[in-house]
Enzyme design. Structure first.
Site, PDB file in Angstrom:
ATOM      1  N   CYS A  57       3.027  -3.780   0.906  1.00 52.41           N
ATOM      2  CA  CYS A  57       2.464  -3.448   2.167  1.00 52.41           C
ATOM      3  C   CYS A  57       1.842  -2.438   2.646  1.00 52.41           C
ATOM      4  O   CYS A  57       2.067  -1.146   2.013  1.00 52.41           O
ATOM      5  CB  CYS A  57       3.842  -3.569   3.234  1.00 52.41           C
ATOM      6  SG  CYS A  57       4.718  -4.938   2.913  1.00 52.41           S
ATOM      7  N   GLN A  58       0.730  -2.543   3.179  1.00 56.06           N
ATOM      8  CA  GLN A  58      -0.131  -1.094   3.813  1.00 56.06           C
ATOM      9  C   GLN A  58       0.719  -0.101   4.442  1.00 56.06           C
ATOM     10  O   GLN A  58       0.673   0.881   4.411  1.00 56.06           O
ATOM     11  CB  GLN A  58      -1.281  -1.693   4.488  1.00 56.06           C
ATOM     12  CG  GLN A  58      -2.212  -0.424   4.494  1.00 56.06           C
ATOM     13  CD  GLN A  58      -3.669  -0.966   5.445  1.00 56.06           C
ATOM     14  OE1 GLN A  58      -3.589  -1.975   6.080  1.00 56.06           O
ATOM     15  NE2 GLN A  58      -4.613  -0.310   5.324  1.00 56.06           N
TER      16      GLN A  58
END
Length: 142
Positions: A57-58
């Site tokens: 996930c960013q």
């Protein structure tokens, strides 16, 4: 049927599809996602550890399992408003279910409400990573 029982995973997905159908455009849908994210229960700071972090996930996402194979509960949070909204949807479908149900349930709501087309590639990857980790917890419990 017990009225107080939570809906099945399939019913939860259908409810999500129906709710998103009320909104005509993606500006309203994003706002709804943000509002859902704001309704997530408080997440204990001491659980924001590397062990529970979802990689891929960013934004920062933490997913904490509890319970056992008969009923798994998940707590999750993100530092991103939209991702927190996605978490709220994922928890509606997957939390408080048996490991078997979790593994058997495909996240069809993502496609059905058009999320697949409207999320950035990094958010799509993050959502996939979150679902993969959730299912891995279920597989380990089962």
């Amino acid at each position: 049927m017990n009225i107080s029982a939570s809906p099945s995973a399939e019913q939860a997905q259908q409810d999500i599809v129906d709710e998103f159908a009320f909104f005509g455009d993606w500006t309203d849908r994003y706002q709804y996602l943000i509002d859902l994210g704001k309704q997530l229960p408080a997440f204990p700071e001491d659980l924001k550890t590397e062990d529970f972090r979802v990689h891929g996930c960013q934004s920062m996402v933490w997913l904490v399992p509890s319970g056992d194979a008969t009923r798994m509960h998940f707590q999750a949070i993100s530092d991103s408003a939209i991702v927190s909204g996605l978490i709220a949807l994922v928890l509606r479908v997957y939390s408080d279910r048996s490991a078997k149900d979790i593994l058997a349930t495909q996240p069809r709501f993502i496609e059905a409400i058009g999320l697949a087309k409207h999320l950035s590639p990094t958010r799509s990857n993050g959502l996939a990573a979150m679902l993969a980790k959730l299912k891995a917890y279920a597989a380990a419990a089962g």
